[in-house]
Design a protein around this motif. Structure first.
Motif, PDB file in Angstrom:
ATOM      1  N   THR A  27      16.107  69.655   5.889  1.00  0.00           N
ATOM      2  CA  THR A  27      16.552  68.732   4.839  1.00  0.00           C
ATOM      3  C   THR A  27      18.032  68.422   5.000  1.00  0.00           C
ATOM      4  O   THR A  27      18.460  67.272   4.876  1.00  0.00           O
ATOM      5  N   ALA A  28      18.837  69.458   5.300  1.00  0.00           N
ATOM      6  CA  ALA A  28      20.273  69.245   5.503  1.00  0.00           C
ATOM      7  C   ALA A  28      20.536  68.400   6.742  1.00  0.00           C
ATOM      8  O   ALA A  28      21.395  67.509   6.736  1.00  0.00           O
ATOM      9  N   TYR A  29      19.791  68.671   7.845  1.00  0.00           N
ATOM     10  CA  TYR A  29      19.973  67.873   9.058  1.00  0.00           C
ATOM     11  C   TYR A  29      19.705  66.394   8.792  1.00  0.00           C
ATOM     12  O   TYR A  29      20.338  65.516   9.396  1.00  0.00           O
ATOM     13  N   LEU A  30      18.783  66.107   7.891  1.00  0.00           N
ATOM     14  CA  LEU A  30      18.438  64.718   7.591  1.00  0.00           C
ATOM     15  C   LEU A  30      19.405  64.087   6.599  1.00  0.00           C
ATOM     16  O   LEU A  30      19.906  62.979   6.822  1.00  0.00           O
ATOM     17  N   THR A  31      19.699  64.792   5.505  1.00  0.00           N
ATOM     18  CA  THR A  31      20.457  64.166   4.420  1.00  0.00           C
ATOM     19  C   THR A  31      21.961  64.140   4.660  1.00  0.00           C
ATOM     20  O   THR A  31      22.634  63.207   4.208  1.00  0.00           O
ATOM     21  N   VAL A  32      22.512  65.140   5.363  1.00  0.00           N
ATOM     22  CA  VAL A  32      23.959  65.155   5.570  1.00  0.00           C
ATOM     23  C   VAL A  32      24.425  63.946   6.379  1.00  0.00           C
ATOM     24  O   VAL A  32      25.370  63.246   5.987  1.00  0.00           O
ATOM     25  N   PRO A  33      23.809  63.628   7.546  1.00  0.00           N
ATOM     26  CA  PRO A  33      24.247  62.425   8.271  1.00  0.00           C
ATOM     27  C   PRO A  33      24.053  61.138   7.458  1.00  0.00           C
ATOM     28  O   PRO A  33      24.928  60.254   7.475  1.00  0.00           O
ATOM     29  N   ILE A  34      22.911  61.034   6.774  1.00  0.00           N
ATOM     30  CA  ILE A  34      22.686  59.841   5.943  1.00  0.00           C
ATOM     31  C   ILE A  34      23.769  59.730   4.884  1.00  0.00           C
ATOM     32  O   ILE A  34      24.344  58.657   4.660  1.00  0.00           O
ATOM     33  N   ARG A  50      17.634  86.062  12.219  1.00  0.00           N
ATOM     34  CA  ARG A  50      18.986  85.493  12.079  1.00  0.00           C
ATOM     35  C   ARG A  50      19.037  84.116  12.741  1.00  0.00           C
ATOM     36  O   ARG A  50      18.293  83.834  13.675  1.00  0.00           O
ATOM     37  N   ARG A  51      19.969  83.282  12.269  1.00  0.00           N
ATOM     38  CA  ARG A  51      19.961  81.885  12.671  1.00  0.00           C
ATOM     39  C   ARG A  51      21.304  81.450  13.258  1.00  0.00           C
ATOM     40  O   ARG A  51      22.323  82.105  13.073  1.00  0.00           O
ATOM     41  N   SER A  52      21.286  80.311  13.929  1.00  0.00           N
ATOM     42  CA  SER A  52      22.503  79.719  14.482  1.00  0.00           C
ATOM     43  C   SER A  52      23.493  79.405  13.355  1.00  0.00           C
ATOM     44  O   SER A  52      23.110  78.881  12.307  1.00  0.00           O
ATOM     45  N   TRP A  53      24.768  79.699  13.588  1.00  0.00           N
ATOM     46  CA  TRP A  53      25.776  79.411  12.574  1.00  0.00           C
ATOM     47  C   TRP A  53      25.927  77.912  12.350  1.00  0.00           C
ATOM     48  O   TRP A  53      26.312  77.473  11.260  1.00  0.00           O
ATOM     49  N   VAL A  54      25.597  77.121  13.368  1.00  0.00           N
ATOM     50  CA  VAL A  54      25.748  75.666  13.245  1.00  0.00           C
ATOM     51  C   VAL A  54      24.819  75.129  12.151  1.00  0.00           C
ATOM     52  O   VAL A  54      25.228  74.329  11.299  1.00  0.00           O
ATOM     53  N   GLY A  55      23.558  75.574  12.187  1.00  0.00           N
ATOM     54  CA  GLY A  55      22.620  75.113  11.176  1.00  0.00           C
ATOM     55  C   GLY A  55      23.032  75.518   9.775  1.00  0.00           C
ATOM     56  O   GLY A  55      22.919  74.743   8.821  1.00  0.00           O
TER      57      GLY A  55
END
Length: 447
Positions: A157-164, A19-24
């Motif tokens: 991929t989301a961590y990289l593309t969402v801020p951009i 299971r993973r962090s809800w933030v990610g």
């Protein structure tokens, strides 16, 4: 165990240790919602509504999506199963779940290919060194490689593309709106034919209802009900408001609903890069859900457990080739029809899991072992009838919100059928329990 983990638990429960962090997951959910479609939805609202009416349409549509996504997402979190897999014990049976898996695989593979083609046009505008069909292949295969690895690479991929994406969108919107006083845009009348609040809310809710229905594909990695609520509310609310309201303002400023063309023309290659970034961060989830649905379908009809990575790779190649050949745009009508077909799925699953509970005991009894129940009903005829009738209600009843009409009709009809004793399985489907990694305990992944 390792093989199961690397396959992202496509045919078994996601154990606590995975299971993973809800933030990610919220970042990935926001990535799904902060996409070109939300820009276009906002522009459509802004072209036919004043700002504040559009604001309330976005609010009501978002609330509808959040209720559906949270309710069905809780099922995914509790059971740790993908949408098409848990459907076997939430009203559909093995054969109905296989049909659902086929529809999911078909629809989101088409969406994957179409959006690969959209990004290809943008890449041609930026680089121009390859023709559009070649860029369709390149883009599609890059996304395929990301998804084959699994949810961890998709998170990065989301961590990289969402801020951009957000930075570029902020720049482009400010550039496009710089010549227009904000107060004037907030009070200006709609530039196009008027839309009612009901019509606007329907557009907002309908734009992501399929994504809401297949929420368990994501929430099976959540740790708690609270995490499902937080990630859904944050992801959907920010996605609809940040991007949707920007689209509303751009439509008022440009007096047009074609805001994508406006953004691209106002900031040049940055606008094209926005299109590429926006497509990348949703297209990986398109392909991921297509892979999960197709794996469940193939396992149902063959009795074998295909590799999620292999199936995903094949779908990605097929979708990329289809995009390169330019054939997928012919299937836009198919996607429109599926917009009525998917909402009843959520209605049936929610009614079975929380009200009728015909097979809830099987899920509860098997949860501690980590694997899904070893048997499932093969067919549930009542569900097929409810599914068809509810889809027709969504398509042809002119009052209210079509997708919500279909979902509510399915919930009510299935509940009535269940209480009347009409929900019964025909035949028994058996399968070998899949390998399970750490069914209880274990460290929880943070990425």
């Amino acid at each position: 165990m390792a093989a199961t983990a690397n396959d992202d638990y496509a045919l078994t429960r996601v154990p606590p240790g995975a299971r993973r962090s809800w933030v990610g997951l919220a970042v990935q959910r926001f990535g799904q919602l902060s996409a070109l479609i939300q820009f276009l939805v906002g522009a459509t609202l802004g072209f036919g509504m004043d700002f504040w009416t559009a604001f309330w349409a976005l609010t009501l549509g978002s609330v509808i999506l959040e209720i559906v996504a949270v309710a069905i997402g809780v099922i995914g979190m509790r059971e740790g199963l993908s949408t098409t897999l848990v459907a076997r014990w939430t009203g559909f049976g093995q054969a109905g779940g296989a049909l659902l898996g086929l529809l999911v695989g078909l629809s989101v593979t088409i969406a994957f290919g179409i959006q690969s083609g959209v990004s290809a046009e943008g890449l041609v505008a930026i680089f121009g060194s390859l023709p559009s069909w070649a860029w369709s292949l390149v883009f599609g295969l890059v996304v395929t490689a990301i998804v084959v690895v699994g949810i961890r690479s998709m998170a990065w991929t989301a961590y990289l593309t969402v801020p951009i994406f957000l930075v570029l969108v902020g720049w482009s919107v400010v550039s496009a709106l710089s010549a227009h006083p904000v107060g004037e845009l907030l009070s200006s009348p709609p530039p196009g034919p008027a839309l009612t609040l009901v019509q606007g809310t329907t557009i907002v809710a309908g734009s992501f209802i399929v994504g809401a229905v297949i929420t368990p594909d994501m929430t099976r990695f959540n740790r708690s009900v609270g995490d499902v609520v937080k990630q859904t509310v944050v992801g959907i609310t920010l996605g609809e408001y940040v991007i949707g309201l920007a689209g509303v303002l751009l439509a008022h400023a440009s007096r047009s609903s074609d805001v994508i063309a406006i953004v691209v023309s106002s900031v040049g290659w940055v606008g094209v890069l926005i299109i590429v970034a926006a497509t990348l961060k949703i297209n990986d989830w398109n392909l991921y859900s297509a892979g999960l649905g197709t794996v469940a379908f193939l396992e149902s009809i063959t009795g074998r457990k295909p590799s999620r990575a292999v199936v995903t790779g094949v779908l990605g190649v097929v979708g990329s080739l289809a995009a390169a050949l330019g054939v997928l745009n012919q299937f836009s009508t198919v996607l429109g029809v599926l917009g009525y077909v998917f909402p009843p799925v959520a209605g049936v699953m929610l009614a079975e899991y929380f009200v009728v509970k015909r097979w809830r005991g099987d899920l509860d009894a098997s949860r501690a072992g980590g694997a899904p129940p070893e048997t499932a009903p093969r067919w549930v005829p009542a569900t097929l009838v409810v599914w068809v009738v509810s889809a027709l209600i969504g398509a042809f009843v002119p009052v209210g919100f079509p997708s919500i009409n279909a979902l509510l009709a399915a919930f009510v009809l299935y509940t009535v059928a269940g209480k009347a004793g009409l929900v019964r399985g025909i035949g028994v489907a058996r399968s070998e329990p899949a390998a399970v990694a750490a069914p209880v305990g274990g460290a929880v992944a943070d990425a």
